[in-house]
Design an enzyme around this catalytic site. Structure first.
Site, mmCIF file in Angstrom:
data_model
loop_
_atom_site.group_PDB
_atom_site.id
_atom_site.type_symbol
_atom_site.label_atom_id
_atom_site.label_comp_id
_atom_site.label_asym_id
_atom_site.label_seq_id
_atom_site.Cartn_x
_atom_site.Cartn_y
_atom_site.Cartn_z
ATOM 1 N N HIS A 267 -2.326 22.233 -7.756
ATOM 2 C CA HIS A 267 -2.185 22.244 -9.214
ATOM 3 C C HIS A 267 -1.796 20.905 -9.813
ATOM 4 O O HIS A 267 -1.881 20.706 -11.027
ATOM 5 C CB HIS A 267 -1.211 23.341 -9.667
ATOM 6 C CG HIS A 267 0.235 23.028 -9.452
ATOM 7 N ND1 HIS A 267 1.028 22.496 -10.438
ATOM 8 C CD2 HIS A 267 1.034 23.199 -8.371
ATOM 9 C CE1 HIS A 267 2.260 22.358 -9.972
ATOM 10 N NE2 HIS A 267 2.292 22.774 -8.733
ATOM 11 N N GLN B 97 2.862 13.780 -5.126
ATOM 12 C CA GLN B 97 2.659 12.907 -6.280
ATOM 13 C C GLN B 97 1.739 11.729 -5.960
ATOM 14 O O GLN B 97 1.460 10.905 -6.849
ATOM 15 C CB GLN B 97 4.004 12.376 -6.791
ATOM 16 C CG GLN B 97 4.951 13.449 -7.289
ATOM 17 C CD GLN B 97 4.474 14.150 -8.553
ATOM 18 O OE1 GLN B 97 3.516 13.732 -9.199
ATOM 19 N NE2 GLN B 97 5.130 15.254 -8.913
ATOM 20 N N CYS C 216 10.687 21.985 -10.632
ATOM 21 C CA CYS C 216 11.115 22.942 -9.618
ATOM 22 C C CYS C 216 12.630 23.117 -9.586
ATOM 23 O O CYS C 216 13.133 24.031 -8.944
ATOM 24 C CB CYS C 216 10.621 22.510 -8.241
ATOM 25 S SG CYS C 216 8.839 22.631 -8.053
ATOM 26 N N THR D 95 -2.810 37.230 4.089
ATOM 27 C CA THR D 95 -4.224 37.044 3.805
ATOM 28 C C THR D 95 -4.437 35.745 3.028
ATOM 29 O O THR D 95 -3.719 35.451 2.071
ATOM 30 C CB THR D 95 -4.766 38.230 2.980
ATOM 31 O OG1 THR D 95 -4.487 39.439 3.695
ATOM 32 C CG2 THR D 95 -6.254 38.102 2.741
ATOM 33 N N SER E 20 -0.557 19.295 -3.132
ATOM 34 C CA SER E 20 -0.575 20.468 -3.989
ATOM 35 C C SER E 20 -1.839 20.536 -4.826
ATOM 36 O O SER E 20 -2.261 19.525 -5.399
ATOM 37 C CB SER E 20 0.650 20.433 -4.912
ATOM 38 O OG SER E 20 0.619 21.489 -5.846
#
Length: 375
Positions: A200, A178, A321, A236, A198
């Site tokens: 996104h 945040q 979450c 990957t 993060s």
């Protein structure tokens, strides 16, 4: 069109990040571990992104790793550092205001024999440094302190905690999800051993977490035998996602000061316009201006969230979450807020594109509901 006031949960993807993802997926599709030219091109782009993230964070780029999300990043960083600790240390010092991914990992570790020691926080959600000082002992394996809380926006004195951790030779992990792109984040000044952010949250794609672990600190892989990313994470590597997140990071950091000033102006406006009965959680002078936790006087947060949604306004009752599992309740309990009051909690969160008109629309719902339930 929906008014979006839930940026702490996720942000819409920037067009530049979408374009970067599409172009990379077309042109740089090789596996970074492949030895042919397509693999080399992917590996070179991955290394370039790693260097750029090192620059964003003012940290050594060889310590940058990419994961499937920040939740996974938190769990991998915590477990990798613990596996690297010799000497049988079995205590972890943290707070009850951590993100769900951290609390879940700590609950698992508690079942595995670790003792979790929680630092008390005050009414604004700031940890008690004297208590922190006393809880870090010769048995401490790891310290885990989030920089900005997801519900109330409390900013913890991480640099101060990290300096003490260094004195005691204890690694310290920090969730900066945040914070990155919202307030200045300089890991060399913060002094932490590891950090996670993060993609996104800043307009990049979902599915990209960025982890930094101090290259001078010993850690051991959670995945034995993996070759990807030096063994930090198996699988990957998603080069298109990482490229898109890197573009988003570049734009977010460039816009950061302007966005922060804008959020501070919105915070002041909200405080001026809020009905007296609605309480703002946290100290406005010592928290993120992008996150506003509110305690309603009359209805539960879930009711208000649904009413806002009915009027095409997106707000939250806590961290996405762990909706419904009580993370916000746990955090507020730690701050001394009674359970009945905590049920009336809602959260709104801003971006640089949020307007005063958006705030006014939200406030209209608050005012209308107070009038309705006072009749």
């Amino acid at each position: 069109m929906m008014i979006y006031l839930d940026y702490a949960a996720t942000a819409p993807m920037r067009q530049t990040a979408i374009d970067a993802y599409a172009e990379t997926a077309k042109q740089v599709f090789g596996n970074t571990q492949s030895l042919h030219d397509a693999g080399s091109a992917a590996s070179n782009l991955l290394e370039a992104c790693r260097r750029i993230w090192g620059g964003f964070l003012n940290a050594r780029s060889e310590g940058v790793y990419f994961t499937g999300n920040a939740s996974e990043g938190n769990q991998l960083a915590i477990r990798s550092l613990l596996r690297g600790r010799a000497g049988g240390y079995r205590e972890i010092v943290t707070t009850k205001l951590e993100h769900a991914s951290v609390l879940t990992a700590l609950h698992e570790l508690e079942k595995e024999g670790y003792r979790i020691r929680y630092v008390p926080v005050d009414a604004d959600g700031i940890l008690d440094f004297e208590q922190f000082h006393s809880l870090v002992t010769s048995q401490t394996a790891l310290i885990v302190i989030q920089l900005i809380n997801s519900e109330m926006g409390a900013i913890q004195p991480v640099a101060k905690c990290a300096a003490y951790a260094k004195e005691k030779a204890v690694p310290i992990h920090c969730d900066i999800v945040q914070a990155f792109g919202k307030i200045p984040v300089d890991l060399s000044q913060l002094g932490v051993t590891s950090a996670v952010c993060s993609g996104h949250k800043i307009g990049g794609p979902k599915g990209v977490g960025i982890v930094w672990v101090d290259p001078g600190t010993h850690w051991e892989s959670v995945y034995e035998g993996t070759v990807h990313q030096g063994g930090f994470r198996a699988g990957t590597v998603d080069v298109p996602g990482i490229a898109a997140a890197t573009i988003a990071g570049k734009e977010a950091t460039a816009e950061q000061q302007q966005a922060k000033t804008h959020a501070e102006n919105l915070q002041r406006y909200l405080m001026e316009q809020l009905p007296d009965e609605v309480l703002l959680t946290g100290d406005p002078a010592g928290k993120s201006p992008f996150i506003q936790g509110l305690l309603l006087p009359h209805v539960e947060g879930q009711w208000m969230m649904l009413e806002c949604n009915r009027r095409q306004i997106a707000i939250s009752t806590g961290t996405a979450c762990k909706i419904g599992a009580g993370e916000a309740m746990s955090a507020m309990s730690a701050m001394g807020i009674e359970q009945d009051a905590a049920r009336k909690f809602i959260r709104i969160s801003y971006s640089g594109s949020t307007t005063k008109a958006d705030i006014d629309a939200f406030l209209d719902v608050i005012h209308a509901s107070i009038i309705k339930f006072s009749l």
